[in-house]
Design an enzyme around this catalytic site. Structure first.
Site, mmCIF file in Angstrom:
data_model
loop_
_atom_site.group_PDB
_atom_site.id
_atom_site.type_symbol
_atom_site.label_atom_id
_atom_site.label_comp_id
_atom_site.label_asym_id
_atom_site.label_seq_id
_atom_site.Cartn_x
_atom_site.Cartn_y
_atom_site.Cartn_z
ATOM 1 N N ALA A 50 -93.796 -63.162 34.813
ATOM 2 C CA ALA A 50 -94.698 -62.061 35.151
ATOM 3 C C ALA A 50 -93.986 -60.858 35.741
ATOM 4 O O ALA A 50 -94.605 -59.814 35.932
ATOM 5 C CB ALA A 50 -95.760 -62.557 36.139
ATOM 6 N N TYR A 51 -92.695 -60.984 36.029
ATOM 7 C CA TYR A 51 -91.977 -59.877 36.663
ATOM 8 C C TYR A 51 -92.055 -58.607 35.819
ATOM 9 O O TYR A 51 -92.458 -57.546 36.295
ATOM 10 C CB TYR A 51 -90.523 -60.266 36.911
ATOM 11 C CG TYR A 51 -89.740 -59.236 37.693
ATOM 12 C CD1 TYR A 51 -89.877 -59.135 39.072
ATOM 13 C CD2 TYR A 51 -88.869 -58.356 37.052
ATOM 14 C CE1 TYR A 51 -89.166 -58.186 39.786
ATOM 15 C CE2 TYR A 51 -88.157 -57.406 37.746
ATOM 16 C CZ TYR A 51 -88.298 -57.326 39.122
ATOM 17 O OH TYR A 51 -87.599 -56.374 39.823
#
Length: 331
Positions: A178-179
């Protein structure tokens, strides 16, 4: 035709000179203007808070822990205030907004700098669970959006500016997790916010920075996350990748961090400072060689080029039938 060429060159030169002069104009009377900075536990947020404090701003620094706030206050002036903030908690965000409102005392908020850098699970997508995505997006995207929305009335009152610090992975992504999603999301949010808030005199800038050797980008921490993710995989998924893949993947992560990470975070600080004190702040800033050239170039390059680079940098799972690891890993 010669006169036309001369006229075109003269026009281009005039535009460059005009831009340089315009870019050099600064806001006057910085003293007493309030700036709220999130993520002051990180090296970037901490350094910016100290720097703006020395420049005469009334800095309100948000830290994830009370200890972080106390350490920052111990090496700053009395005008710097700290508040504990958990971006994953709406109640904590509301308390921070009340604190900022009280500190600004009706003057409004001149600057909001959003910074939420934290170590996140970065791994092949099928190693992850939905809670791994929530743990990042709730802080680095939704949390930042929520606190921005709640502070907009104060920013509009002061005709201030928003500076969103975004890793260059918002331009191009190579690994799962998700970064990068949070960075892409903040890019989109910043663009729409800039267009809409210009009617109220609020300026919005994005500082796209590369990788720097800070606590956020730490090979040991990244490897601990990867080991935890690897150990919880089902036997089926683990067998599809193979034990050798995990070893080579660690090498690839370590190699990419070593190649891309810089050490001079002052480049990022200077961009953020310009976005706050320039009379006409830029829409986007690039800080670090990889942000200006590597990630930006790949974001515009054909997908086949970036896919090929990814193929070269990272190993292949055992199930793919390709036994050779990424050719750039051991260079």
């Amino acid at each position: 035709s010669d006169l036309l060429h001369i006229a075109i060159l003269a026009s281009i030169l005039s535009l460059i000179i005009y831009w340089l002069i315009r870019d050099s104009h600064r806001v006057r009377k910085l003293s007493g203007k309030h700036v709220f900075i999130t993520g002051c536990d990180t090296e970037l947020g901490n350094s910016l808070a100290k720097w703006l404090d020395k420049r005469g701003f009334c800095v309100i620094a948000a830290c994830a822990t009370e200890k972080g706030g106390q350490e920052l206050q111990s090496c700053s002036s009395l005008s710097l205030k700290t508040v504990t903030l958990n971006l994953a908690d709406s109640n904590s965000i509301s308390r921070a907004v009340v604190f900022v409102t009280k500190e600004t005392a009706g003057k409004g908020l001149f600057g909001l700098v959003t910074n939420a850098e934290g170590t996140a699970p970065v791994a092949p997508t099928d190693w992850l669970r939905i809670e791994d995505f929530h743990s990042v997006l709730d802080v680095s995207l939704l949390g930042l959006i929520e606190i921005t929305l709640k502070l907009l009335p104060l920013l509009k009152k002061a005709e201030g500016r928003v500076v969103n610090l975004i890793n260059a992975k918002g331009l191009m992504t190579f690994v799962g997790g998700a970064y990068s999603l949070s960075k892409w999301g903040m890019e989109a949010f910043s663009d729409t916010l800039r267009i809409e808030m210009q009617h109220f005199g609020v300026k919005v800038s994005i500082v796209e920075h590369g990788f720097f050797m800070t606590g956020v980008v730490d090979s040991d921490v990244i490897e601990k996350y990867l080991l935890r993710l690897w150990n919880r995989l089902t036997p089926e998924i683990r067998d599809s990748y193979g034990e050798k893949y995990f070893v080579e993947y660690l090498k690839a992560q370590r190699s990419s961090v070593k190649r891309l990470c810089g050490t001079d975070i002052s480049k990022v600080i200077k961009c953020m400072e310009h976005a706050l004190i320039a009379k006409y702040p830029r829409t986007r800033y690039g800080a670090g060689w990889d942000a200006k050239f590597f990630w930006l170039f790949l974001s515009y390059a054909p997908s086949c080029l970036s896919d090929m680079l990814l193929y070269m940098m990272f190993p292949a799972p055992a199930a793919s039938g390709r036994s050779v690891p990424g050719v750039l890993i051991n260079i």
